[in-house]
Scaffold this motif. Structure first.
Motif, PDB file in Angstrom:
ATOM      1  N   ARG A 232       0.871  -1.332   0.153  1.00 30.72           N
ATOM      2  CA  ARG A 232      -0.099  -0.010  -0.116  1.00 30.72           C
ATOM      3  C   ARG A 232       0.781   1.335  -0.073  1.00 30.72           C
ATOM      4  NH1 ARG A 232      -3.298  -1.091   5.158  1.00 30.72           N
ATOM      5  NH2 ARG A 232      -3.750   0.883   4.898  1.00 30.72           N
ATOM      6  N   VAL A 233       1.947   1.259   0.670  1.00 31.81           N
ATOM      7  CA  VAL A 233       2.774   2.543   0.802  1.00 31.81           C
ATOM      8  C   VAL A 233       3.516   2.402  -0.345  1.00 31.81           C
ATOM      9  CG1 VAL A 233       4.769   3.282   1.689  1.00 31.81           C
ATOM     10  CG2 VAL A 233       3.076   2.542   3.294  1.00 31.81           C
ATOM     11  N   ALA A 234       3.985   1.533  -0.700  1.00 35.48           N
ATOM     12  CA  ALA A 234       4.933   1.635  -2.084  1.00 35.48           C
ATOM     13  C   ALA A 234       3.814   2.216  -3.384  1.00 35.48           C
ATOM     14  CB  ALA A 234       5.291   0.238  -2.519  1.00 35.48           C
ATOM     15  N   ASP A 235       2.541   1.738  -3.295  1.00 29.97           N
ATOM     16  CA  ASP A 235       1.590   2.330  -4.386  1.00 29.97           C
ATOM     17  C   ASP A 235       1.484   3.865  -4.386  1.00 29.97           C
ATOM     18  OD1 ASP A 235      -0.401   1.691  -6.397  1.00 29.97           O
ATOM     19  OD2 ASP A 235      -1.692   2.791  -4.934  1.00 29.97           O
ATOM     20  N   ILE A 236       1.352   4.355  -2.857  1.00 32.86           N
ATOM     21  CA  ILE A 236       1.047   5.705  -2.665  1.00 32.86           C
ATOM     22  C   ILE A 236       2.316   6.485  -3.071  1.00 32.86           C
ATOM     23  CG2 ILE A 236       0.670   7.437  -0.890  1.00 32.86           C
ATOM     24  CD1 ILE A 236      -0.777   5.405   0.509  1.00 32.86           C
ATOM     25  N   THR A 237       3.626   5.996  -2.883  1.00 37.00           N
ATOM     26  CA  THR A 237       4.907   6.421  -3.178  1.00 37.00           C
ATOM     27  C   THR A 237       4.892   6.644  -4.752  1.00 37.00           C
ATOM     28  OG1 THR A 237       6.053   5.760  -1.089  1.00 37.00           O
ATOM     29  CG2 THR A 237       7.456   6.310  -2.902  1.00 37.00           C
ATOM     30  N   HIS A 238       4.712   5.502  -5.486  1.00 34.93           N
ATOM     31  CA  HIS A 238       4.752   5.643  -6.752  1.00 34.93           C
ATOM     32  C   HIS A 238       3.846   6.430  -7.457  1.00 34.93           C
ATOM     33  CE1 HIS A 238       5.490   3.835 -10.882  1.00 34.93           C
ATOM     34  NE2 HIS A 238       4.150   3.729 -11.119  1.00 34.93           N
TER      35      HIS A 238
ATOM     36  N   GLY B  53       3.191  12.192  -9.810  1.00 37.82           N
ATOM     37  CA  GLY B  53       2.655  13.250  -9.828  1.00 37.82           C
ATOM     38  C   GLY B  53       0.996  13.221  -9.910  1.00 37.82           C
ATOM     39  N   GLU B  54       0.582  11.953  -9.648  1.00 36.72           N
ATOM     40  CA  GLU B  54      -0.980  11.560  -9.653  1.00 36.72           C
ATOM     41  C   GLU B  54      -1.376  12.310  -8.300  1.00 36.72           C
ATOM     42  OE1 GLU B  54      -1.376   7.892 -10.554  1.00 36.72           O
ATOM     43  OE2 GLU B  54      -0.477   7.587 -12.557  1.00 36.72           O
ATOM     44  N   LEU B  55      -0.739  12.160  -7.353  1.00 39.76           N
ATOM     45  CA  LEU B  55      -1.000  12.407  -5.962  1.00 39.76           C
ATOM     46  C   LEU B  55      -0.354  13.771  -5.541  1.00 39.76           C
ATOM     47  CD1 LEU B  55      -1.136   8.882  -4.284  1.00 39.76           C
ATOM     48  CD2 LEU B  55      -3.218  10.215  -5.030  1.00 39.76           C
ATOM     49  N   GLU B  56      -0.976  14.660  -4.678  1.00 37.90           N
ATOM     50  CA  GLU B  56      -0.453  15.779  -4.153  1.00 37.90           C
ATOM     51  C   GLU B  56       0.759  15.092  -2.904  1.00 37.90           C
ATOM     52  OE1 GLU B  56       1.096  19.230  -1.996  1.00 37.90           O
ATOM     53  OE2 GLU B  56      -0.373  17.538  -1.150  1.00 37.90           O
ATOM     54  N   PHE B  57       2.040  15.702  -3.255  1.00 40.80           N
ATOM     55  CA  PHE B  57       3.003  15.092  -2.311  1.00 40.80           C
ATOM     56  C   PHE B  57       2.932  15.286  -1.121  1.00 40.80           C
ATOM     57  CE2 PHE B  57       7.386  14.834  -0.314  1.00 40.80           C
ATOM     58  CZ  PHE B  57       7.552  13.567  -0.607  1.00 40.80           C
ATOM     59  N   ASP B  58       2.526  16.374  -0.567  1.00 45.00           N
ATOM     60  CA  ASP B  58       2.412  16.681   1.092  1.00 45.00           C
ATOM     61  C   ASP B  58       1.280  15.937   1.740  1.00 45.00           C
ATOM     62  OD1 ASP B  58       4.172  18.531   0.312  1.00 45.00           O
ATOM     63  OD2 ASP B  58       3.519  20.346   1.271  1.00 45.00           O
ATOM     64  N   SER B  59       0.234  15.601   1.236  1.00 47.52           N
ATOM     65  CA  SER B  59      -0.787  14.833   1.554  1.00 47.52           C
ATOM     66  C   SER B  59      -0.464  13.329   1.524  1.00 47.52           C
ATOM     67  CB  SER B  59      -2.059  15.272   1.030  1.00 47.52           C
ATOM     68  OG  SER B  59      -2.002  15.136  -0.178  1.00 47.52           O
ATOM     69  N   ALA B  60       0.162  12.943   0.424  1.00 45.58           N
ATOM     70  CA  ALA B  60       0.427  11.553   0.435  1.00 45.58           C
ATOM     71  C   ALA B  60       1.558  11.085   1.264  1.00 45.58           C
ATOM     72  CB  ALA B  60       1.034  11.229  -1.049  1.00 45.58           C
ATOM     73  N   PHE B  61       2.406  12.092   1.711  1.00 42.14           N
ATOM     74  CA  PHE B  61       3.559  11.918   2.534  1.00 42.14           C
ATOM     75  C   PHE B  61       2.929  11.636   3.881  1.00 42.14           C
ATOM     76  CE2 PHE B  61       7.073  12.940   5.601  1.00 42.14           C
ATOM     77  CZ  PHE B  61       7.970  12.182   5.301  1.00 42.14           C
ATOM     78  N   ARG B  62       2.076  12.485   4.487  1.00 43.66           N
ATOM     79  CA  ARG B  62       1.569  12.340   5.627  1.00 43.66           C
ATOM     80  C   ARG B  62       0.572  11.186   5.820  1.00 43.66           C
ATOM     81  NH1 ARG B  62       1.992  17.053   8.560  1.00 43.66           N
ATOM     82  NH2 ARG B  62       2.481  18.914   7.537  1.00 43.66           N
ATOM     83  N   GLU B  63      -0.037  10.848   4.869  1.00 40.14           N
ATOM     84  CA  GLU B  63      -0.731   9.524   4.871  1.00 40.14           C
ATOM     85  C   GLU B  63       0.055   8.402   5.050  1.00 40.14           C
ATOM     86  OE1 GLU B  63      -3.862   7.114   1.883  1.00 40.14           O
ATOM     87  OE2 GLU B  63      -3.042   9.009   1.306  1.00 40.14           O
ATOM     88  N   ARG B  64       1.162   8.367   4.337  1.00 39.53           N
ATOM     89  CA  ARG B  64       2.095   7.157   4.577  1.00 39.53           C
ATOM     90  C   ARG B  64       2.830   7.363   6.025  1.00 39.53           C
ATOM     91  NH1 ARG B  64       6.045   8.074  -0.506  1.00 39.53           N
ATOM     92  NH2 ARG B  64       5.323  10.254  -0.003  1.00 39.53           N
ATOM     93  N   VAL B  65       3.375   8.248   6.518  1.00 37.79           N
ATOM     94  CA  VAL B  65       3.791   8.414   7.795  1.00 37.79           C
ATOM     95  C   VAL B  65       2.932   7.818   8.800  1.00 37.79           C
ATOM     96  CG1 VAL B  65       4.785   9.867   9.753  1.00 37.79           C
ATOM     97  CG2 VAL B  65       5.621   9.922   7.217  1.00 37.79           C
TER      98      VAL B  65
END
Length: 472
Positions: free
Chosen positions: A282-288, A293-305
């Motif tokens: 799941r984390v690898a998919d969000i990272t990819h 550029g499909e996801l906004e980086f800041d919110s995607a990073f908080r979600e993974r953390v």
């Protein structure tokens, strides 16, 4: 060929062959005493050659005029030169359109392959080609076929035909007003390891550059003809204005994950959590998706953390031996240090690992994200301190470091692979996409798709011999 003279096209001078036995001018004069001079008219020397009467060399029927369009211009004038660095992609050869059938048996009718990528790996057919056996394993509407790879015909390196094809392509763009001819010179910067030692990195200097009012440099880099040329000859073309700053960078800024190292740190952290078992995927998919550029980086990073909550703070020390430094990074940093170039790593990862890696590699500046650690339990809470080091923050940090060191942005180089590096790369004088995602490849000033980050030095005009001296 655009004219009858190969020498003129490549701006090379080949001296006339010397006689087998040459004894000096005295012997020649003595031999000529009994020789009758033919009635052929001999043009006397009329002083210093001028632009109107340039010196001429006639050799085996080839007429070559010696001119100096690439020399220092006259006082008050400026020469607009364009430098094109051609990198042959030897590590990613293209498959010819004339391809055989799949290596393995086709998927049975009525079944769907769980992975198109895995299916493509088992076949000689690239994923962009039309299906030839099973419609269930391939898209029903395949993309248009790519141009036939010409390096298969003329040689798997930067061949003379490749250079001539590029020069012919560049003549299709209009020149600045008052210019009548495009001249060129080329240098081989790197040779391959074959016995013939073929060139794999070639630098071309074109004078003058195409008219800016017709086509800016940024638009020229994205031109369809340039892209098609790259696909046909399996090369990457880096176009830069031939300015003083091109040869003398003073600050090089790197992304960390998938640039300085081959992994994504947040994926390594997620892989240590076994419950739930699908967390790493799941984390690898969000990272990819964030890197694309499909996801906004800041919110995607908080979600993974948040998914990493509960990990012990010692996990960062445990991961140090696992980090795999990208090939060529250590000699590249040694070379930059010898040149007096400042270096920085701006990472969307975690500060404990980024700071440690910067210390190991001798990088001057390191910035990354700080996670919140619960003091009682010594474990990650799933929260992040302060601002996320995303695309906007990376750009700000690059500008701050340049201002602190008194370095003009034209002398800054930024290297990255993800969509969160684009603003940082745009702010720098040169943005380099390193084995990057498709969107980053299209937007960056230059692309390097190879197996060694040391190739970055060729963009500054260094030869392979000079690169070895700098990185020794």
């Amino acid at each position: 060929m655009r004219s009858s003279s190969f020498l003129r096209e490549h701006q090379q001078y080949r001296p006339p062959p010397k006689p087998d036995s040459h004894y000096g001018i005295d012997t020649v004069v003595e031999d000529l005493q009994a020789t009758s001079v033919s009635a052929r008219e001999i043009s006397p020397f009329k002083g210093i050659p001028s632009p109107e009467n340039p010196p001429k060399v006639v050799d085996s029927g080839v007429r070559h005029e010696l001119s100096h369009p690439n020399c220092t211009p006259k006082a008050g004038e400026q020469t607009e030169r364009l430098v094109a660095t051609l990198f042959y992609r030897s590590t990613a050869p293209r498959v010819s359109n004339a391809i055989p059938s799949p290596k393995k048996a086709a998927t049975p009718q009525g079944s769907r392959s769980p992975s198109l990528r895995a299916a493509a790996a088992e076949s000689d057919i690239p994923p962009t080609m039309a299906p030839s056996s099973s419609l269930d394993s391939y898209p029903l509407e395949p993309p248009a076929a790519e141009p036939e790879p010409l390096d298969h015909l003329y040689g798997s390196y930067v061949t003379p035909m490749c250079i001539t094809s590029f020069l012919h392509l560049m003549t299709t763009f209009p020149l600045p007003k008052g210019s009548t001819d495009l001249t060129s010179a080329h240098r081989c910067l790197k040779l391959d390891a074959s016995p013939e030692q073929h060139p794999v990195v070639v630098e071309l200097t074109l004078s003058p550059a195409p008219a800016k009012d017709y086509l800016s440099l940024a638009d020229l880099r994205k031109h369809e003809l340039i892209y098609r040329f790259e696909r046909e000859w399996n090369v990457d073309v880096a176009l830069r204005a031939d300015t003083l700053w091109r040869r003398y960078p003073r600050l090089v800024v790197f992304d960390m994950d998938s640039t300085l190292i081959t992994q994504e740190v947040i994926d390594l952290l997620a892989a240590t959590i076994k419950d739930p078992p699908d967390l790493a995927a799941r984390v690898a998919d969000i990272t990819h998706r964030a890197m694309l550029g499909e996801l906004e980086f800041d919110s995607a990073f908080r979600e993974r953390v948040k998914l990493l909550a509960g990990l012990p703070e010692t996990i960062f020390e445990d991961l140090r031996p696992v980090l795999e430094v990208t090939n060529g990074v250590r000699p590249l940093l040694r070379a930059l240090k010898r040149l007096g170039v400042k270096t920085a790593v701006l990472s969307g990862g975690f500060l404990p690992l980024t700071s440690w890696l910067a210390g190991e590699l001798g990088i001057d500046y390191a910035h990354a994200n700080e996670v919140v650690i619960d003091e009682a339990s010594g474990r990650l809470t799933g929260e992040v301190k302060g601002r996320i080091v995303g695309k906007e923050r990376k750009r700000e940090l690059l500008i701050e470091i340049a201002e602190k060191e008194g370095i003009a942005l034209e002398q800054v180089v930024a290297v990255g692979d993800g969509a969160n590096d684009l603003l940082m790369m745009d702010a720098a004088g040169l943005g380099v996409a390193w084995n990057a995602k498709p969107r980053v490849q299209m937007e960056a000033s230059a692309r390097i798709n190879g197996d060694s980050l040391l190739d970055l030095l060729y963009l500054f005009g260094f030869t392979d011999e000079e690169v070895r001296q700098l990185s020794a």
